[in-house]
Scaffold this motif. Structure first.
Motif, short mmCIF file in Angstrom:
data_model
loop_
_atom_site.label_atom_id
_atom_site.label_comp_id
_atom_site.label_asym_id
_atom_site.label_seq_id
_atom_site.Cartn_x
_atom_site.Cartn_y
_atom_site.Cartn_z
N GLU A 198 24.37 3.41 55.25
CA GLU A 198 23.71 2.11 55.09
C GLU A 198 24.24 1.10 56.10
O GLU A 198 23.47 0.37 56.74
CB GLU A 198 23.94 1.58 53.67
CG GLU A 198 23.23 0.25 53.42
CD GLU A 198 23.95 -0.63 52.41
OE1 GLU A 198 23.50 -1.76 52.23
OE2 GLU A 198 24.97 -0.19 51.84
N GLU A 216 22.98 1.89 59.60
CA GLU A 216 21.56 1.53 59.73
C GLU A 216 21.39 0.01 59.90
O GLU A 216 20.58 -0.44 60.71
CB GLU A 216 20.78 2.00 58.50
CG GLU A 216 20.61 3.52 58.43
CD GLU A 216 20.03 3.98 57.11
OE1 GLU A 216 19.67 3.10 56.28
OE2 GLU A 216 19.93 5.21 56.89
N ARG A 217 22.17 -0.76 59.17
CA ARG A 217 22.05 -2.22 59.27
C ARG A 217 22.55 -2.74 60.62
O ARG A 217 22.07 -3.76 61.11
CB ARG A 217 22.83 -2.88 58.13
CG ARG A 217 22.19 -2.64 56.76
CD ARG A 217 23.06 -3.16 55.65
NE ARG A 217 23.18 -4.62 55.66
CZ ARG A 217 23.93 -5.30 54.81
NH1 ARG A 217 24.64 -4.66 53.88
NH2 ARG A 217 23.98 -6.62 54.88
#
Length: 622
Positions: A555, A558-559
């Motif tokens: 996560e 991806e951010r």
């Protein structure tokens, strides 16, 4: 009939092979033997490695001759076999390469980053002997690799050019991308090497894909030659007596396209890479069409502006220890790396800003990643005397023997620096001075015990001292592991050795923070949870793929993906705050690490801790 190398890399990106030495090490061949001698004693082993790289998609093989020179072979009593070993290395690679593959004769640096360990005349003789043997056996080109200084590279290049017009690939080993060990900028090194007749200018070893990309960026707009890159598979981690590399094959495939976009026409791998890494590079470049190489365009050197800083000296007396504070309230330690040059202006400005933000202590690493930085003892004293902020100094087992370590600790005591963090230290061979020795007289467990012994008024030798020291000793903890319970068991041993508090590696997973709390709830000393804000998407990928002890969640990656500059730092701070929401709930100790001297990011996170705890600032200095 295949085109010669020069024609080949004009029209496409060629895939090089991967590591030989570390691959043989992984296959069970021990450190301390001559891997080049295997050309004679186990040619089938070397041939098998070459064939695996060809099957993975490599177009260019290096002969197993990196250290096959008189100086290096003499350490094994093989100096009489220089020609035999080199010629055998070429023959083995040629057989594996087949009709379509290329073979380049590998010639490594003889000085190996050390200065004055061999005379120029001897150097010249050894290069001539090896290069003559490689040319006699018939190579498609020569690869001069892992060179640290321009002087030695120019000598080897001159010898090649006097004997042959074959293509020459000139590769420097880089860690600090600004200069070679003999003081030349990469731009100057490129100009001199290209004028001396190199066909390709590139980099290998010392660093992973991220460092190679940064090195290429220094030549952006200044390079007309094709580039070559052979990165390591990240930074080596020393685990259970073995060196392990963490950068995955998939990551190498992703970076291969980036290298090609930057002008690389030969892309392979160095230490830690395997046929799997090369297969991913090959797959990523299957349909890649390279753009024309740029024309030479030299630009003026950048001007660095130094600002003067006047700091106010303060004395700090009678304060509780960080371990005591962290048992009572939220306590923030912020790490700020000592500079790699002689200008401390920005460092001191950062220390002042963090003092104003309410940091309880400033921690300074001890040449982290084995890269030479200014003495943390000197800077710690300046932080304490001028800024009024408590210094917490790391001390590594790597750099000092027992004599030097005790001397160092006695100096801390004299300066009134009483908080230290005992760490093992990354091996010197992976830093910016690979010819330096790693000492390791003491383990991290032993150094903790020895420092606490000084608190009893007893020297390392066992002799009594005239007074007792008063050190508060921290220990490092890496929770980013598959088996957290085993890491905690190791931590318990450090506590048994005398550790007063714990500082963790950066954590990027909120769930891991919760698990860490559950796994350590039986421990009765404070734990400072490591939070290092990410500066960019590239920074995130570098940390995840190349730095031992750091793992980012999918996560978080991806951010951060694609974010650079201010946008990247803003997201990094936001992710840091979200991690602090969890960390501050479960732990009173917070350890914030400043990336790339962006101390404003650490200021924001420090202030956020006080907001979470109901205080706008730390009560300690206000």
């Amino acid at each position: 009939m295949k085109p010669d190398l020069r024609k080949a890399w004009e029209s496409r990106v060629l895939v090089g092979d991967g590591a030989m030495g570390t691959f043989l090490y992984q296959k069970g061949f021990p450190v301390g033997i001559s891997y080049e001698e295997l050309n004679l004693t186990a040619p089938e082993v070397i041939g098998d490695v070459h064939r695996q790289y060809i099957q993975a998609g490599a177009h260019v093989l290096e002969s197993n001759t990196f250290s096959a020179n008189y100086d290096k072979l003499s350490k094994y009593g093989l100096e009489a076999k220089v020609e035999e070993i080199n010629r055998a290395g070429v023959r083995i690679a040629r057989e594996a390469a087949g009709q379509q593959g290329y073979v380049v004769g590998a010639v490594g640096s003889i000085r190996g980053g050390k200065r004055n360990n061999i005379s120029s005349e001897e150097l010249k003789q050894h290069f001539e002997q090896q290069i003559h043997a490689l040319l006699t056996e018939g190579v498609d080109g020569l690869l001069l690799e892992t060179f640290y200084d321009v002087e030695e590279m120019l000598m080897a290049l001159s010898i090649v050019r006097q004997a042959s017009d074959l293509p020459v690939i000139a590769q420097f080993a880089v860690e600090d991308i600004a200069r070679t060990l003999d003081g030349y900028t990469m731009v100057d090194a490129f100009r001199m090497v290209s004028q001396a007749g190199a066909d390709v200018f590139g980099f290998n070893c010392r660093t992973g894909p991220n460092g190679m990309a940064r090195a290429l960026e220094t030549l952006d707009g200044m390079r007309s030659l094709p580039a070559s890159v052979y990165p390591n598979a990240g930074i080596a981690d020393y685990v259970d007596g073995e060196y392990r590399y963490g950068a995955t094959p998939e990551y190498f495939g992703q970076m291969a396209v980036r290298f090609a976009d930057m002008g690389a026409r030969l892309i392979g791998g160095c230490c830690g890479t395997t046929p799997e890494h090369i297969a991913e590079i090959s797959a990523a470049l299957t349909d890649y069409k390279p753009a024309p190489l740029p024309s030479p365009e030299m630009t003026a050197d950048r001007v660095v502006v130094h600002e003067h800083l006047d700091a106010v000296q303060e004395e700090r007396k009678g304060e509780p220890t960080l371990a005591d504070l962290a048992k009572e309230r939220h306590t923030v330690i912020v790490e700020l790396d000592p500079p790699r040059d002689l200008d401390i202006t920005k460092f001191m400005k950062g220390a002042e800003a963090l003092k104003r933000a309410g940091a309880d202590a400033l921690t300074l690493a001890d040449n982290s990643l084995a890269v030479t930085r200014m003495s943390n003892m000197a800077l710690g004293h300046l932080v304490q005397s001028r800024v009024g902020l408590r210094p917490l100094i790391h001390i590594a087992c790597r750099d000092r023997n027992m004599i030097g370590t005790q001397s160092h600790m006695m100096g801390f005591d004299a300066l009134g620096i009483d908080h230290v963090l005992a760490v093992t230290g990354d091996p010197a061979k992976f830093g910016d001075l690979p010819g330096a020795s790693s000492v390791y007289d003491l383990t991290s467990f032993e150094i903790i015990r020895m420092i606490k012994q000084l608190n009893e008024g007893v020297a390392f030798s066992g002799k009594p001292l005239k007074q007792k020291a008063n050190f508060v000793v921290g220990a490092a903890f890496n929770p980013n592991v598959k088996h957290l319970d085993k890491a905690v068991q190791r931590l318990e041993k450090k506590i048994a050795s005398g550790a007063d508090y714990i500082m963790t590696q950066p954590v990027y997973d909120s769930e891991l923070i919760v698990r860490m709390k559950e796994a350590t709830k039986h421990l009765d000393i404070p734990i400072f949870v490591g939070i290092m804000p990410l500066a960019s998407g590239r920074n995130a990928e570098y940390l995840h793929n190349e730095v031992p002890g750091i793992q980012l969640s999918d996560e978080v990656r991806e951010r951060m993906a694609g974010l650079e500059g201010e946008e990247g730092r803003k997201m990094g701070v936001q992710i840091g705050k979200e991690l602090l929401d969890v960390a501050a709930e479960h732990f009173k100790g917070i350890y914030i690490m400043t990336p790339f001297m962006f101390y404003e990011m650490s200021v924001q996170l420090t202030q956020y801790v006080w907001e979470l705890s109901g205080r706008r600032e730390s009560p300690l200095f206000h």
